[in-house]
Enzyme design. Structure first.
Site, mmCIF file in Angstrom:
data_model
loop_
_atom_site.group_PDB
_atom_site.id
_atom_site.type_symbol
_atom_site.label_atom_id
_atom_site.label_comp_id
_atom_site.label_asym_id
_atom_site.label_seq_id
_atom_site.Cartn_x
_atom_site.Cartn_y
_atom_site.Cartn_z
ATOM 1 N N HIS A 1 -36.075 8.411 32.407
ATOM 2 C CA HIS A 1 -34.652 8.693 32.187
ATOM 3 C C HIS A 1 -33.905 8.324 33.458
ATOM 4 O O HIS A 1 -34.306 8.723 34.553
ATOM 5 C CB HIS A 1 -34.419 10.171 31.869
ATOM 6 C CG HIS A 1 -32.967 10.554 31.875
ATOM 7 N ND1 HIS A 1 -32.010 9.850 31.168
ATOM 8 C CD2 HIS A 1 -32.299 11.540 32.525
ATOM 9 C CE1 HIS A 1 -30.822 10.391 31.386
ATOM 10 N NE2 HIS A 1 -30.966 11.422 32.206
ATOM 11 N N HIS B 1 -23.520 8.415 30.301
ATOM 12 C CA HIS B 1 -24.559 9.159 31.015
ATOM 13 C C HIS B 1 -25.648 8.247 31.581
ATOM 14 O O HIS B 1 -25.823 8.180 32.801
ATOM 15 C CB HIS B 1 -25.133 10.199 30.041
ATOM 16 C CG HIS B 1 -26.216 11.058 30.588
ATOM 17 N ND1 HIS B 1 -26.723 12.141 29.918
ATOM 18 C CD2 HIS B 1 -26.925 11.000 31.734
ATOM 19 C CE1 HIS B 1 -27.669 12.723 30.629
ATOM 20 N NE2 HIS B 1 -27.817 12.039 31.740
ATOM 21 N N GLU C 1 -33.247 18.299 32.202
ATOM 22 C CA GLU C 1 -33.278 17.413 31.035
ATOM 23 C C GLU C 1 -34.709 17.067 30.589
ATOM 24 O O GLU C 1 -34.932 16.052 29.948
ATOM 25 C CB GLU C 1 -32.505 16.126 31.339
ATOM 26 C CG GLU C 1 -31.025 16.359 31.558
ATOM 27 C CD GLU C 1 -30.255 15.049 31.536
ATOM 28 O OE1 GLU C 1 -29.652 14.736 30.506
ATOM 29 O OE2 GLU C 1 -30.272 14.339 32.553
ATOM 30 N N HIS D 1 -29.827 6.890 35.266
ATOM 31 C CA HIS D 1 -28.361 6.813 35.170
ATOM 32 C C HIS D 1 -27.862 5.500 35.775
ATOM 33 O O HIS D 1 -26.789 5.463 36.372
ATOM 34 C CB HIS D 1 -27.717 7.991 35.912
ATOM 35 C CG HIS D 1 -28.214 9.342 35.505
ATOM 36 N ND1 HIS D 1 -28.332 10.386 36.385
ATOM 37 C CD2 HIS D 1 -28.639 9.812 34.307
ATOM 38 C CE1 HIS D 1 -28.799 11.466 35.748
ATOM 39 N NE2 HIS D 1 -28.999 11.132 34.499
#
Ligand SMILES: [Zn+2]
Length: 264
Positions: free
Chosen positions: A124, A194, A105, A126
């Site tokens: 990033h 996500h 990603e 989760h």
């Protein structure tokens, strides 16, 4: 559910303070080694604070206005060392001859840096506490001072728009561009089903915002469960908080000390 961050402080030594200021002042370019150290530290802080687990990543732009960024090869954040950090361009491609591969990603990073010159660092994650706010119509709102930036707006990225049915991963430049568009000029964007992406003008800001965004989500859910009207921070308070030039320096110093002690 883990406990709210412990309260605490330490007296930052002159060296720590200088490093911090260097990391936050775009005009003073920290050395490449210092930036790599920051990427390693940021990975370890995010893991220790339970914002990332086996997955998730953090990057830093190599210099203000630069079209390159530093990010780890594809390993769990807690395991990142300086030797794992690699440099990618805005197409999220490494230099010729680089054998290692970064995260699938990685396009999240390249495509946001491309359209947000103010952004120097991207996380990033989760984090589970954020997920409910990406799958319901209940928006994240600023519940306390440390997460006042939430009041600037945290949109939700719907990967189905344009992407149709996917494996939920932002693993192409096209999806990265769609995510960057959903983020717009905001400090963070939730990704439906996500996780989230959090940006900052420094690696200290992106990491601290990630920590306090997760706390905000937990506290907001707790307050909503109490079933009463909630007094969120108002627009004026959010603006005044945004004027603080160094809201998170002390937190970074503390978290850095904690992960360094834990590594011994
Ligand atoms: Zn992800």
């Amino acid at each position: 559910m883990h406990a709210l961050p412990r309260r605490g402080f330490l007296f930052a030594g002159a060296a720590a303070l200088a490093t911090r200021i260097a990391a936050q002042t775009p005009r003073e370019s920290p050395s490449r080694d210092a930036l790599i150290d920051d990427v390693v530290t940021a990975n370890h802080i995010l893991a220790a604070q339970e914002i990332v687990d086996a997955f998730g990543h953090v990057s830093v732009r190599t210099a203000p206005g630069a079209g390159r960024y530093l990010i780890s090869r594809s390993v769990a954040p807690a395991q990142v060392t300086a030797a794992d950090v690699m440099e990618l361009d805005l197409d999220s491609k490494p230099a010729a001859g680089e054998k290692r591969t970064s995260y699938r990603e990685r396009f999240i990073h390249g495509e946001i840096y491309r359209v947000r010159p103010d952004v120097m660092s991207i996380v990033h994650c989760h984090a589970p506490a954020l997920i409910p706010f990406g799958i319901t119509r209940i928006p994240l709102r600023p519940v306390y001072h440390n997460s006042s930036f939430v009041g600037e707006g945290v949109p939700v990225f719907e990967i189905r728009e344009g992407g149709g049915d996917t494996n939920m991963l932002v693993e192409t430049a096209e999806l990265g561009r769609a995510l960057a568009k959903a983020l717009g000029n905001k400090p963070a964007v939730l990704m439906r089903g996500h996780g989230a992406v959090i940006v900052g003008k420094s690696i200290i800001e992106s990491v601290a915002r990630s920590v306090y965004l997760e706390v905000n989500a937990r506290v907001q859910a707790q307050a909503m469960a109490m079933g009463q009207r909630i007094s969120y921070l108002d627009e004026g308070e959010v603006k005044k908080r945004a004027e603080d030039p160094d809201p998170y320096g002390r937190a970074w110093d503390l978290w850095k000390r904690q992960v360094m002690q834990g590594a011994r």
